[in-house]
Motif scaffolding. Structure first.
Motif, PDB file in Angstrom:
ATOM      1  N   SER A 132       0.816  -1.214   0.000  1.00  9.38           N
ATOM      2  CA  SER A 132       0.000   0.000   0.000  1.00  9.38           C
ATOM      3  C   SER A 132       0.846   1.259   0.000  1.00  9.38           C
ATOM      4  N   CYS A 133       2.059   1.168   0.576  1.00  9.52           N
ATOM      5  CA  CYS A 133       2.923   2.338   0.696  1.00  9.52           C
ATOM      6  C   CYS A 133       4.041   2.361  -0.332  1.00  9.52           C
ATOM      7  N   ASN A 134       3.877   1.564  -1.400  1.00  9.15           N
ATOM      8  CA  ASN A 134       4.791   1.627  -2.549  1.00  9.15           C
ATOM      9  C   ASN A 134       6.221   1.288  -2.170  1.00  9.15           C
ATOM     10  N   ILE A 135       6.383   0.286  -1.287  1.00  2.00           N
ATOM     11  CA  ILE A 135       7.715  -0.180  -0.909  1.00  2.00           C
ATOM     12  C   ILE A 135       8.157  -1.210  -1.946  1.00  2.00           C
ATOM     13  N   SER A 136       9.161  -0.859  -2.729  1.00  3.45           N
ATOM     14  CA  SER A 136       9.523  -1.637  -3.925  1.00  3.45           C
ATOM     15  C   SER A 136      10.606  -2.676  -3.638  1.00  3.45           C
ATOM     16  N   SER A 366      -1.791   6.230   5.980  1.00  6.97           N
ATOM     17  CA  SER A 366      -1.396   6.345   4.574  1.00  6.97           C
ATOM     18  C   SER A 366      -2.614   6.449   3.663  1.00  6.97           C
ATOM     19  N   GLN A 367      -3.741   5.903   4.106  1.00  5.92           N
ATOM     20  CA  GLN A 367      -4.982   6.044   3.336  1.00  5.92           C
ATOM     21  C   GLN A 367      -5.580   7.433   3.513  1.00  5.92           C
ATOM     22  N   VAL A 368      -5.400   7.999   4.701  1.00  4.03           N
ATOM     23  CA  VAL A 368      -5.908   9.344   4.978  1.00  4.03           C
ATOM     24  C   VAL A 368      -5.061  10.406   4.284  1.00  4.03           C
ATOM     25  N   PHE A 369      -3.743  10.302   4.412  1.00  2.00           N
ATOM     26  CA  PHE A 369      -2.837  11.330   3.912  1.00  2.00           C
ATOM     27  C   PHE A 369      -2.211  10.984   2.566  1.00  2.00           C
TER      28      PHE A 369
END
Length: 597
Positions: A132-136, A366-369
């Protein structure tokens, strides 16, 4: 992997009585030649022509759902990984979960699940957060995997065959909750909920019990001088400086040997000691080897292990900067290139805890901001060598000021049809903005060009040292200068029918778009989605976004600009939308009726 430190002590009430079997002495185990060889190997900097890079987060203990600190570690590592890719490196990025230990064994029993099912459920929560937080990440390691068990067994056997692991016994205080042995100085008196006197860990507050157990010991005491030589010869091996000095301070005292196994009758959820079915390898030795597992150990691991960089929280520094290097020296392996250490996040100046009701759910926030919003806040506000405080209000104010208003406002202004009706990257006029003053540019404009021209090298230095907050501070300062440049010359007030005014309008916009291109390129490791949106709007193609493309304003230098005259990309709306006040509880500690002990 956030357990408190494992200690075994000598000459105190907590005594390990060594039942040493005949073995090689530490001096004969590591010949002088080998010790010097590996220290030189460990201290050598990465070769210029080696374009491989390997970065790791800690592997996270699956005793609870992920919290903000876990995401912070992952975002720092992800930023470094993306930055290296932009520089043309082949980068490997590993994260994962630490799934063995007595606490997991007990938690699974309490939940009525078998340990592996319990671990899988929690591990998936980490995967979901990172996705969800784009950790690649390129590799997600679990210590319950067969490839890891094989690596741990091999690593143990190497240490054992060199005489660095021996049979002994330990007697002292032990915390089941922390899965750690404690020195008497780390234990204090307290009272449990029923009013009974108990002993607790002074660090964690968890209950401890007196324990006597036969297990295996690692000859950590043999490596103190080598660790000191490594650190003194490599002042950048542990960063920031504060933590480097802390490790040197620890090494001023003798290092007692470490207990590295538990009786299997007490701990069955772990990897058995090779050749001794009655013992289980201690969770921390097991966990640290994960970095080697991902590199391919014991086969064909050199490509990645020679360029390893660890991201760790300050609470696990001793494991990574003393115990892990000692294990590696004992096994004849190079040491990590760098150990980057970060501090913790607090709420209201207090450590997050369920009892205080101040735990921040990183997935919810992370969904809010937004994903990039949370990434930007953590990296902009996170100062590695000191704890940082979190509030929702602080997040909103920062994001609105720097992403919505400053950066987003600059992009909107320079690409708006009213100011750029042709929707192109306009031409630069050297007569309007000559290399020497005399055109329509003023002295502040030249200061801005100088600052933006130096920005890539400055940001590169900060990224390399994991001072991302300083890099973002420098970028933000330049964005403000560029906004000032546009505001100062107010191109919307100029006469488009006048040829000289039109040339100056085009030059103002060209310079501003060049500034934005630099900012968007430099911000890719931090906010990949926002950067992509910005660069796409400028018409910058995917192959033009690497570090090699950071040639600022070539027309000012008398060179061709590949973007001049190119059509802008589609307008996909504001760069970063203004956020509504989050409908979440404010991070205020709950009042409880319990007395604070």
């Amino acid at each position: 992997m956030s357990l408190p430190f494992l200690f075994a002590t000598r000459g105190s009430r907590a005594v390990h009585r060594l039942q040493q079997s005949p073995c090689l002495s530490p001096i004969s185990v590591l010949s002088r030649y080998k010790r010097v060889h590996f220290l030189r190997y460990a201290s050598s900097h990465q070769c210029k022509d080696n374009r491989n890079h390997y970065v790791t987060t800690p592997i996270f203990y699956v005793n609870a759902s992920p919290h903000l600190g876990h995401l912070y570690s992952a975002v720092i590592a992800d930023c470094l990984h993306r930055y290296k890719l932009l520089q043309g490196f082949r980068s490997k990025f590993a994260t994962g979960t630490d799934e063995h230990g007595l606490k997991i064994q007990q938690a699974a029993e309490a939940a009525g699940k078998d340990p592996l099912t319990f671990c899988t459920d929690v591990s998936e929560r980490f995967k979901n957060l990172f996705s969800s937080c784009n950790i690649s990440y390129t590799d997600y390691i679990r210590t319950t995997e067969q490839r890891h068990r094989s690596a741990v067994e091999h690593f143990w056997s190497v240490l054992r065959n060199k005489g660095l692991i021996y049979k002994g016994s330990y007697e002292g205080w032990y915390s089941t909750q922390d899965e750690s042995f404690l020195m008497p100085s780390q234990v204090g008196d307290a009272m449990d909920s029923s009013g009974k006197d108990i002993k607790v860990s002074l660090e964690s507050g968890h209950k401890v019990e007196w324990m006597k157990e036969e297990n295996y010991m690692f000859r950590l005491s043999a490596f103190r001088s080598q660790l000191l030589s490594w650190l003194r010869g490599n002042p950048g091996a542990v960063q920031p400086e504060r933590f480097y000095q802390a490790v040197l301070h620890w090494l001023q005292e003798d290092l007692p040997d470490l207990s590295v196994s538990r009786q299997r009758s007490r701990l069955h959820w772990g990897i058995p000691v090779p050749g001794d079915a009655e013992q289980t390898i201690y969770v921390w030795l097991d966990a640290l080897v994960n970095y080697l597992t991902v590199a391919g150990y014991p086969n064909s691991h050199e490509q990645w292990w020679n360029v390893a960089h660890h991201i760790v929280g300050k609470d696990i520094l001793k494991f990574h900067a003393i115990y892990w290097p000692a294990f590696l020296l004992g096994a004849g392996l190079p040491l990590p290139q760098t150990i980057y250490v970060h501090s913790h996040w607090t709420v209201g100046g207090k450590k997050m805890s369920k009892s205080l009701g101040n735990v921040v759910d990183p997935l919810e926030r992370s969904q809010v901001f937004t994903t990039d919003g949370m990434r930007y806040f953590l990296l902009r506000q996170g100062v590695p060598d000191s704890d940082c405080d979190y509030t929702d209000d602080k997040v909103m104010k920062l994001l609105h000021a720097e992403l919505t208003d400053s950066l987003g406002g600059l992009l909107n202004r320079c690409t708006a049809p009213a100011l750029n009706p042709a929707q192109v990257y306009p031409s630069f006029c050297a007569q309007s903005f000559p290399s020497q003053q005399g055109g329509r540019a003023v002295v502040e404009d030249y200061y801005m060009l100088d600052a933006v021209g130096k920005l890539p090298a400055l940001v590169e230095r900060y990224y390399e040292n994991m001072h991302v907050y300083k890099a973002l501070e420098a970028i933000t300062a330049c964005v403000r200068q560029t906004n000032g440049f546009v505001q100062r010359h107010a191109p919307w007030k100029l006469d488009r029918k006048d040829s000289k005014d039109q040339q100056w309008i085009s030059t103002i916009i060209h310079v501003s778009l060049e500034c934005l291109r630099i900012y968007g390129t430099l911000l890719q490791p931090v906010v990949p989605d926002i950067s992509n949106k910005l660069l796409s709007r400028l018409g910058v193609r995917p192959g033009e976004r690497g570090w090699a493309a950071l040639n600022f304003l070539p027309r000012y230098q008398g060179l061709d600009c590949p973007f001049e005259g190119r059509a802008l990309g589609c307008d996909s709306g504001v760069l970063f939308r203004r956020l509504d006040s989050p409908n979440v509880d404010k991070q205020k500690p709950k009042t409880t009726k319990k007395s604070a002990n």
